[in-house]
Design a protein around this motif. Structure first.
Motif, PDB file in Angstrom:
ATOM      1  N   ILE A   6      66.692  34.807 -18.583  1.00  0.00           N
ATOM      2  CA  ILE A   6      65.735  35.102 -17.511  1.00  0.00           C
ATOM      3  C   ILE A   6      64.785  36.224 -17.940  1.00  0.00           C
ATOM      4  O   ILE A   6      63.572  36.162 -17.691  1.00  0.00           O
ATOM      5  N   GLN A  63      61.858  27.160  -3.203  1.00  0.00           N
ATOM      6  CA  GLN A  63      61.662  27.075  -4.648  1.00  0.00           C
ATOM      7  C   GLN A  63      62.654  26.083  -5.243  1.00  0.00           C
ATOM      8  O   GLN A  63      63.473  26.417  -6.092  1.00  0.00           O
ATOM      9  N   SER A 102      62.235  25.334  -9.138  1.00  0.00           N
ATOM     10  CA  SER A 102      62.728  26.402 -10.009  1.00  0.00           C
ATOM     11  C   SER A 102      64.238  26.453  -9.992  1.00  0.00           C
ATOM     12  O   SER A 102      64.881  26.648 -11.012  1.00  0.00           O
ATOM     13  N   SER A 103      64.819  26.262  -8.803  1.00  0.00           N
ATOM     14  CA  SER A 103      66.270  26.302  -8.698  1.00  0.00           C
ATOM     15  C   SER A 103      66.903  25.170  -9.491  1.00  0.00           C
ATOM     16  O   SER A 103      67.913  25.353 -10.156  1.00  0.00           O
ATOM     17  N   GLU A 123      69.223  33.404  -7.614  1.00  0.00           N
ATOM     18  CA  GLU A 123      69.665  32.030  -7.870  1.00  0.00           C
ATOM     19  C   GLU A 123      70.877  32.019  -8.794  1.00  0.00           C
ATOM     20  O   GLU A 123      71.836  31.254  -8.580  1.00  0.00           O
ATOM     21  N   LEU A 179      66.844  26.115 -13.243  1.00  0.00           N
ATOM     22  CA  LEU A 179      67.883  27.067 -13.628  1.00  0.00           C
ATOM     23  C   LEU A 179      69.250  26.422 -13.575  1.00  0.00           C
ATOM     24  O   LEU A 179      70.090  26.632 -14.464  1.00  0.00           O
ATOM     25  N   GLN A 220      62.066  35.088 -20.333  1.00  0.00           N
ATOM     26  CA  GLN A 220      60.975  34.314 -19.744  1.00  0.00           C
ATOM     27  C   GLN A 220      59.866  35.201 -19.193  1.00  0.00           C
ATOM     28  O   GLN A 220      58.793  34.714 -18.870  1.00  0.00           O
ATOM     29  N   ARG A 270      64.092  36.890  -7.799  1.00  0.00           N
ATOM     30  CA  ARG A 270      64.377  35.580  -7.247  1.00  0.00           C
ATOM     31  C   ARG A 270      65.311  34.785  -8.152  1.00  0.00           C
ATOM     32  O   ARG A 270      66.291  34.185  -7.683  1.00  0.00           O
ATOM     33  N   LYS A 271      65.041  34.793  -9.453  1.00  0.00           N
ATOM     34  CA  LYS A 271      65.890  34.037 -10.382  1.00  0.00           C
ATOM     35  C   LYS A 271      67.278  34.659 -10.499  1.00  0.00           C
ATOM     36  O   LYS A 271      68.280  33.940 -10.686  1.00  0.00           O
ATOM     37  N   ILE A 285      61.774  39.330 -11.456  1.00  0.00           N
ATOM     38  CA  ILE A 285      62.847  38.380 -11.755  1.00  0.00           C
ATOM     39  C   ILE A 285      63.904  38.379 -10.663  1.00  0.00           C
ATOM     40  O   ILE A 285      64.966  37.774 -10.832  1.00  0.00           O
ATOM     41  N   THR A 287      64.607  27.532 -22.028  1.00  0.00           N
ATOM     42  CA  THR A 287      63.582  26.606 -21.551  1.00  0.00           C
ATOM     43  C   THR A 287      62.679  26.145 -22.684  1.00  0.00           C
ATOM     44  O   THR A 287      62.061  25.087 -22.604  1.00  0.00           O
TER      45      THR A 287
END
Length: 631
Positions: free
Chosen positions: A241, A165, A168-169, A135, A172, A244, A131-132, A129, A428
């Motif tokens: 996050i 990405q 994905s960005s 972000e 979010l 998910q 990367r998220k 996680i 989501t």
């Protein structure tokens, strides 16, 4: 003259026969006295008052010629009865309130060491996680810049990877914009314009907006402190996050050696068999010592050298600054087979400090059933236990909230265990779960859900009373060689000596442990004893006196029944009109005709005037004198 003498003899015989019949009847009455009752209520009460052992009753008979004394003793007698039964009512009310006595016992024995959970206070950036989270940090940086003109410094990342990405960005960013962090004027300044000079920056409340699925109902989750608001807002998105990633909790990223530098119990070194680990969303990596029920530690002696000693790393690398605002470690002492609720019973350990925690064990045993509403094992509590542990009140309360969360919001809160067939909340999939959660949380705190009422205390529970002492560690003169040895042994690169490590000692202060028990304060024996005391106080009598009173009541009922039966029979005999006898049944006729059935004895009371003797029937005069002279 001869005929007169002959007439006197039958009269004498008749008198003797009457006397014999009366004596025989008296004997029969004496023989039948064993099964006969009193003739009236007056005889019954007179016999009772004359022969009972209850004090004061004889005065009702002895003073019957003095009506004033009789009235006085009657009032006093029945007043005493009323006061006694009033006291009886108080005793019965106290008995059925089921009071208890508290018993305090001091026991001395070798003690089983409790479970100890230690957390890093450093929420870890999972690689899955990472990367998220980066972000989310970018979005938070922009939000704080807009609201507070604060340029938050971010750790250098590979931003080129983030730019690839975009989808994905955008995803979010869309959900973050749906729950924006914003400022709101306080209630007393709502009507003033934003650019009003009377409105200061401190007059704003900060929070984030939560709306229902159709955006028809929204509310502002506001906080008086901006730090709390930012941390709660960031935590809300952080939980989404984590939700998910269904395997986030199961990731084996235990790094025991990089957090626990030294572990000893009873002067012996700990190994991997002595601990288990788990991840907490806010407190980071957590390690529980002595949780294995197959081989529990036992303290041979009290004191600091016979407990658990840990040297832990408190330096935060690769941490999440918006989640964790403190440095150190968090420790909690709890019983085995109980979950570690770090936010309830834990406390923080300061870096650069040696914390010595002394324990005192305390057990509480409550009476169940009618004496209290405690539960033995939670099987009679209408809440499903979602934890793989034994029943505790906190386990029940959290399970109750989670079950209501699944029922009302359609998903489960990430901090609590997942019920069967449910999934964790994620915006989501569940767009308005945050709106539903905070609404439900307000009802939970107000006990609208009834969780605090449903979840009862366990009848048996073990608690540990803790007291802590602090000292600087390592000292200024020894820190150089201590850190050098740690770097050689654990390959630890020191960047901040004062905030890098901490030491924790947990031990029993003494062998004695306290047991708080309950016992019934009012048993049946106690009730009978108190009733006897009241009876003796007011009437000075015993159990046999009670039997006399019971006999009086039974005799009263029997006499009432007999007199009522006689009254009905007399009414039937004196009734001039009776039902005509049937032609084929002569029973009624035979019962009414005397002499045809069983001989009956009647008592007839009448005023009888004696007839004159035969001599008085003779004429008075000379002829009488002559006859007398002739005799």
């Amino acid at each position: 003259g001869g005929s007169v003498k002959a007439g006197k003899m039958p009269e004498g015989e008749k008198t003797r026969q009457c006397k014999q019949e009366e004596e025989q009847q008296q004997k029969e009455e004496e023989r039948e006295g064993l099964i006969e009752f009193y003739g009236s209520y007056h005889e019954l009460f007179q016999f009772f008052c004359s022969n009972t052992t209850i004090h004061g009753a004889i005065r009702l008979v002895c003073s019957k010629k003095n009506k004033m004394k009789t009235a006085f003793w009657s009032v006093l007698f029945f007043l005493t009865f009323g006061l006694m039964y009033w006291q009886f009512g108080i005793l019965y009310r106290e008995y059925f309130s089921y009071p208890v006595n508290l018993n305090l016992n001091l026991n001395s024995n070798r003690l089983t060491f409790p479970a100890v959970t230690l957390c890093t206070l450093n929420p870890y950036r999972y690689s899955a996680i990472r990367r998220k989270l980066d972000e989310l940090d970018q979005i938070t940086h922009q939000t704080l810049l807009e609201l507070y003109d604060y340029n938050m410094s971010l750790a250098r990342r590979d931003w080129s990877t983030l730019s690839t990405q975009k989808r994905s960005s955008r995803s979010l960013l869309h959900h973050v914009q749906r729950h924006p962090l914003r400022r709101q004027k306080r209630d007393n300044l709502v009507n003033l314009p934003e650019n009003s000079p009377s409105v200061d920056k401190n007059d704003w409340k900060i929070g984030f907006v939560l709306c229902s699925e159709n955006n028809k109902d929204c509310f502002h989750q506001a906080y008086s402190s901006g730090v709390d608001a930012v941390r709660e807002w960031y935590s809300f998105h952080y939980i989404n996050i984590l939700a998910q990633m269904p395997d986030a909790k199961a990731l084996d990223e235990s790094d025991f050696e990089n957090f626990i530098y030294a572990c000893r119990f009873n002067e012996a070194t700990c190994d991997k068999a002595n601990y288990t680990h788990f991840h907490h969303p806010l407190y980071g990596k957590c390690y529980t010592f002595n949780d294995n029920s197959s081989s529990l530690w036992t303290s041979s002696l009290p004191g600091i050298n016979n407990g658990l000693s840990l040297v832990v790393r408190t330096e935060q690398n690769d941490f999440i600054p918006l989640l964790s605002t403190v440095t150190g470690a968090r420790v909690m002492v709890h019983d085995q087979n109980e979950p570690a609720f770090m936010d309830d019973g834990g406390f923080n350990v300061r870096p650069g400090i040696e914390t010595s925690i002394s324990m005192r064990k305390e057990m509480t045993v409550r009476l169940g059933g009618s004496y209290s509403d405690c539960t033995e094992d939670g099987s009679d509590v209408p809440v499903q236990n979602l934890y793989s542990s034994r029943y505790t009140e906190q386990v029940c309360i959290r399970s109750c909230f989670q079950l209501n969360m699944v029922e009302r919001c359609g998903c489960a809160y990430y901090f609590y265990p997942l019920p069967a067939g449910a999934e964790y909340c994620d915006y989501t999939k569940h767009v308005a779960w945050g709106y539903c959660y905070y609404k439900l949380l307000a009802e939970f705190k107000a006990d609208v859900l009834g969780c605090f009422h449903k979840c009862r205390k366990p009848c048996k529970m073990t608690e540990y009373q803790l007291s802590a002492g602090y000292s600087r560690w390592p000292s200024a003169v020894s820190e150089d060689w201590v850190f050098y040895m740690l770097s050689q042994q654990n390959k630890y690169n020191i960047t901040s000596k004062r905030n890098g490590v901490a030491k924790v000692n947990i031990f029993f202060e003494e062998w004695n442990y306290k047991t708080n028990g309950e016992s019934p304060a009012f048993t049946v024996v106690t009730l009978l004893s108190q009733l006897g005391n009241q009876w003796s106080l007011w009437f000075g009598s015993s159990v046999l006196s009670v039997m006399e009173l019971a006999e009086l009541i039974l005799d009263f009922i029997a006499i009432t029944f007999i007199l009522t039966l006689r009254w009905f029979r007399s009414r039937q005999q004196l009734s001039p009109l009776g039902p005509p006898p049937k032609s084929h049944d002569n029973t009624a006729f035979q019962d009414e005709v005397p002499g045809l059935g069983v001989p009956q004895r009647f008592t007839v009371e009448a005023v009888v005037t004696m007839l004159p003797s035969y001599n008085s029937l003779e004429p008075r005069g000379p002829s009488r004198d002559g006859e007398v002279g002739h005799e």
